[in-house]
Design a protein around this motif. Structure first.
Motif, mmCIF file in Angstrom:
data_model
loop_
_atom_site.group_PDB
_atom_site.id
_atom_site.type_symbol
_atom_site.label_atom_id
_atom_site.label_comp_id
_atom_site.label_asym_id
_atom_site.label_seq_id
_atom_site.Cartn_x
_atom_site.Cartn_y
_atom_site.Cartn_z
ATOM 1 N N GLY A 276 0.815 -1.204 0.000
ATOM 2 C CA GLY A 276 0.000 0.000 0.000
ATOM 3 C C GLY A 276 0.846 1.251 0.000
ATOM 4 N N PRO A 277 0.538 2.226 0.866
ATOM 5 C CA PRO A 277 1.287 3.488 0.868
ATOM 6 C C PRO A 277 2.730 3.328 1.318
ATOM 7 C CG PRO A 277 -0.229 3.409 2.720
ATOM 8 C CD PRO A 277 -0.554 2.236 1.846
ATOM 9 N N ASP A 278 3.064 2.193 1.932
ATOM 10 C CA ASP A 278 4.430 1.976 2.402
ATOM 11 C C ASP A 278 5.174 0.939 1.556
ATOM 12 O OD1 ASP A 278 4.378 3.873 4.479
ATOM 13 O OD2 ASP A 278 3.212 2.496 5.714
ATOM 14 N N GLU A 279 4.706 0.754 0.336
ATOM 15 C CA GLU A 279 5.437 -0.091 -0.602
ATOM 16 C C GLU A 279 6.785 0.562 -0.913
ATOM 17 O OE1 GLU A 279 4.877 -1.969 -5.116
ATOM 18 O OE2 GLU A 279 3.332 -0.689 -4.230
ATOM 19 N N GLY A 280 7.825 -0.243 -0.970
ATOM 20 C CA GLY A 280 9.155 0.279 -1.271
ATOM 21 C C GLY A 280 10.100 0.263 -0.097
ATOM 22 N N VAL A 281 9.555 0.119 1.133
ATOM 23 C CA VAL A 281 10.382 -0.037 2.332
ATOM 24 C C VAL A 281 9.908 -1.283 3.067
ATOM 25 C CG1 VAL A 281 10.896 2.424 2.565
ATOM 26 C CG2 VAL A 281 8.874 1.477 3.707
ATOM 27 N N ALA A 282 10.610 -1.659 4.109
ATOM 28 C CA ALA A 282 10.270 -2.870 4.844
ATOM 29 C C ALA A 282 9.070 -2.645 5.764
ATOM 30 C CB ALA A 282 11.465 -3.344 5.671
ATOM 31 N N ALA A 283 8.117 -3.585 5.724
ATOM 32 C CA ALA A 283 7.020 -3.584 6.694
ATOM 33 C C ALA A 283 7.533 -3.994 8.062
ATOM 34 C CB ALA A 283 5.910 -4.521 6.243
ATOM 35 N N HIS A 284 8.419 -4.981 8.082
ATOM 36 C CA HIS A 284 9.065 -5.407 9.319
ATOM 37 C C HIS A 284 10.287 -6.236 8.958
ATOM 38 C CE1 HIS A 284 7.586 -9.596 9.041
ATOM 39 N NE2 HIS A 284 6.471 -9.048 8.577
ATOM 40 N N TYR A 285 11.069 -6.551 9.985
ATOM 41 C CA TYR A 285 12.296 -7.324 9.797
ATOM 42 C C TYR A 285 12.231 -8.642 10.561
ATOM 43 C CZ TYR A 285 14.172 -3.052 7.743
ATOM 44 O OH TYR A 285 14.381 -1.939 6.948
ATOM 45 N N GLY A 286 11.025 -9.169 10.713
ATOM 46 C CA GLY A 286 10.872 -10.497 11.284
ATOM 47 C C GLY A 286 10.247 -10.562 12.652
ATOM 48 N N ASP A 287 10.179 -9.448 13.383
ATOM 49 C CA ASP A 287 9.615 -9.480 14.739
ATOM 50 C C ASP A 287 8.946 -8.140 15.029
ATOM 51 O OD1 ASP A 287 9.010 -9.682 17.437
ATOM 52 O OD2 ASP A 287 10.846 -10.774 17.923
ATOM 53 N N LEU A 288 7.675 -8.050 14.682
ATOM 54 C CA LEU A 288 6.947 -6.780 14.758
ATOM 55 C C LEU A 288 6.936 -6.198 16.162
ATOM 56 C CD1 LEU A 288 5.049 -4.604 13.616
ATOM 57 C CD2 LEU A 288 3.144 -6.195 13.985
ATOM 58 N N PHE A 289 6.645 -7.006 17.185
ATOM 59 C CA PHE A 289 6.525 -6.470 18.541
ATOM 60 C C PHE A 289 7.886 -6.095 19.122
ATOM 61 C CE2 PHE A 289 2.325 -8.941 19.075
ATOM 62 C CZ PHE A 289 1.630 -7.896 18.480
ATOM 63 N N ARG A 290 8.922 -6.862 18.803
ATOM 64 C CA ARG A 290 10.260 -6.477 19.245
ATOM 65 C C ARG A 290 10.632 -5.132 18.656
ATOM 66 N NH1 ARG A 290 14.803 -6.121 16.918
ATOM 67 N NH2 ARG A 290 14.120 -7.280 15.066
ATOM 68 N N GLU A 291 10.298 -4.917 17.393
ATOM 69 C CA GLU A 291 10.609 -3.655 16.733
ATOM 70 C C GLU A 291 9.825 -2.504 17.363
ATOM 71 O OE1 GLU A 291 10.242 -4.175 12.427
ATOM 72 O OE2 GLU A 291 11.024 -6.214 12.661
ATOM 73 N N GLN A 292 8.561 -2.741 17.715
ATOM 74 C CA GLN A 292 7.787 -1.693 18.384
ATOM 75 C C GLN A 292 8.387 -1.325 19.733
ATOM 76 O OE1 GLN A 292 3.546 -2.018 18.771
ATOM 77 N NE2 GLN A 292 3.320 -3.054 16.796
ATOM 78 N N ARG A 293 8.779 -2.346 20.493
ATOM 79 C CA ARG A 293 9.359 -2.070 21.814
ATOM 80 C C ARG A 293 10.661 -1.289 21.686
ATOM 81 N NH1 ARG A 293 7.079 -7.271 22.939
ATOM 82 N NH2 ARG A 293 8.981 -8.319 22.222
ATOM 83 N N ALA A 294 11.476 -1.648 20.705
ATOM 84 C CA ALA A 294 12.721 -0.920 20.486
ATOM 85 C C ALA A 294 12.438 0.542 20.151
ATOM 86 C CB ALA A 294 13.531 -1.584 19.371
#
Length: 321
Positions: A16-34
């Motif tokens: 969608g609007p964020d096509e072209g970059v990464a949605a996540h790098y394998g661990d969505l909640f770890r990334e949010q906490r970071a």
């Protein structure tokens, strides 16, 4: 524009609007906490970058934008809108001036239309507009980040973090020393949690700034004329907006999140009831669970239980009715 950081381990492409970059790098909640803890960076290199130079740049932009920018101090971040003649939101600009150049990042792919409008309004003013998207990438550092702004980058510091206008050629070397990388889904989840609207998600063809809480943050009520100001002043002084932004806590037992555009109804009326609004953004939050923003009719009771498509939703007020 496809980011080179999609080659990093675990990168899953956005949609969608964020096509072209990464949605996540394998661990969505770890990334949010970071991100919430002030570490890592978010690749927003798909966003458009526009600059304005010239002696008249700020006084000229002041005539076109909803924000007071004629005396914008160097290094001070602000945000502004461009409205239609009827006061509907057309563009949102996230701005900073470095003393010689005004920098703005905008929604992916919208910079062409924005520049065309700005060029049409230049007249005799000493202002030069440029699309710098191929040269500069936007990178977001969260609030509390101790990562230094690299040489050659322009920083836009806000309460939510620091946006860097980074030379695109330096993106990969920056990522190598500034990790961990954090995907757009984590960034969006924290945006939804903070009730921050995004054009194209919280807006449609008839959205006015009052509906989203952009009065005061992106719209200055004490500045001179700009396109759409009459609507802004009339609604602020004489009436109420027809819709209002709400924050939703969604039923966590549902597997699927209601997507953008999903209808909002009163829970008491069920799935066949009258539509009262629509979901604008939804996300899975590392602490709050499934959450969303929605635009509903102003007269929807603030304590009403709602359903988003078929998902039960409890609302919190963002914009007062």
């Amino acid at each position: 524009m496809k980011s080179p950081l999609l080659s990093l381990p675990g990168a899953v492409p956005g949609e969608g609007p964020d096509e072209g970059v990464a949605a996540h790098y394998g661990d969505l909640f770890r990334e949010q906490r970071a991100l919430a803890d002030g570490t890592g960076f978010v690749d927003l290199s798909h966003r458009g970058v526009v600059t304005v130079t010239g002696a008249d740049r700020l006084s000229w932009l002041h005539l076109l934008l909803t924000q007071h920018v004629s005396d914008l101090p160097a290094g001070e971040a602000t945000e502004a809108l461009i409205l239609s003649a009827h006061g509907h939101i057309e563009h949102a600009l996230y701005l900073v001036d470095d003393g010689e150049t005004t920098w703005a990042h905008v929604e992916p792919g919208s910079q062409g239309d924005l520049i065309a409008y700005l060029e049409s309004m230049k007249f005799f003013y000493r202002a030069d507009i440029a699309d710098r998207t191929e040269e500069y990438a936007v990178v977001h550092l969260p609030a509390g980040s101790i990562t230094k702004t690299p040489e050659g980058a322009v920083a836009r510091e806000t309460a939510h973090g620091r946006d860097l206008f980074l030379p695109r050629a330096a993106l990969e070397s920056f990522a190598a020393v500034s990790g961990p990388p954090i995907g757009a889904l984590a960034y969006e989840a924290l945006r939804v949690e903070a009730h921050r609207p995004r054009i194209g998600m919280e807006t449609d063809h008839r959205t006015i700034p009052h509906e989203l809480g952009w009065i005061g943050t992106a719209v200055h009520l004490q500045k001179g004329c700009y396109r759409g100001q009459e609507t802004v002043a009339r609604v602020h002084n004489l009436g109420k907006p027809p819709r209002r932004l709400v924050f939703l806590h969604l039923d966590g037992s549902e597997v699927k999140l209601p997507g953008h555009g999903a209808p909002i109804r009163l829970a008491a009326d069920g799935a066949e009831g009258r539509q009262l609004g629509f979901v604008t953004s939804s996300a899975r939050h590392h602490e709050l669970g499934p959450i969303a923003l929605a635009l509903v009719k102003r007269n929807v009771p603030v304590d009403a239980e709602l359903i988003a498509d078929t998902t039960a939703a409890a609302q919190e007020t963002v914009v007062e009715p």
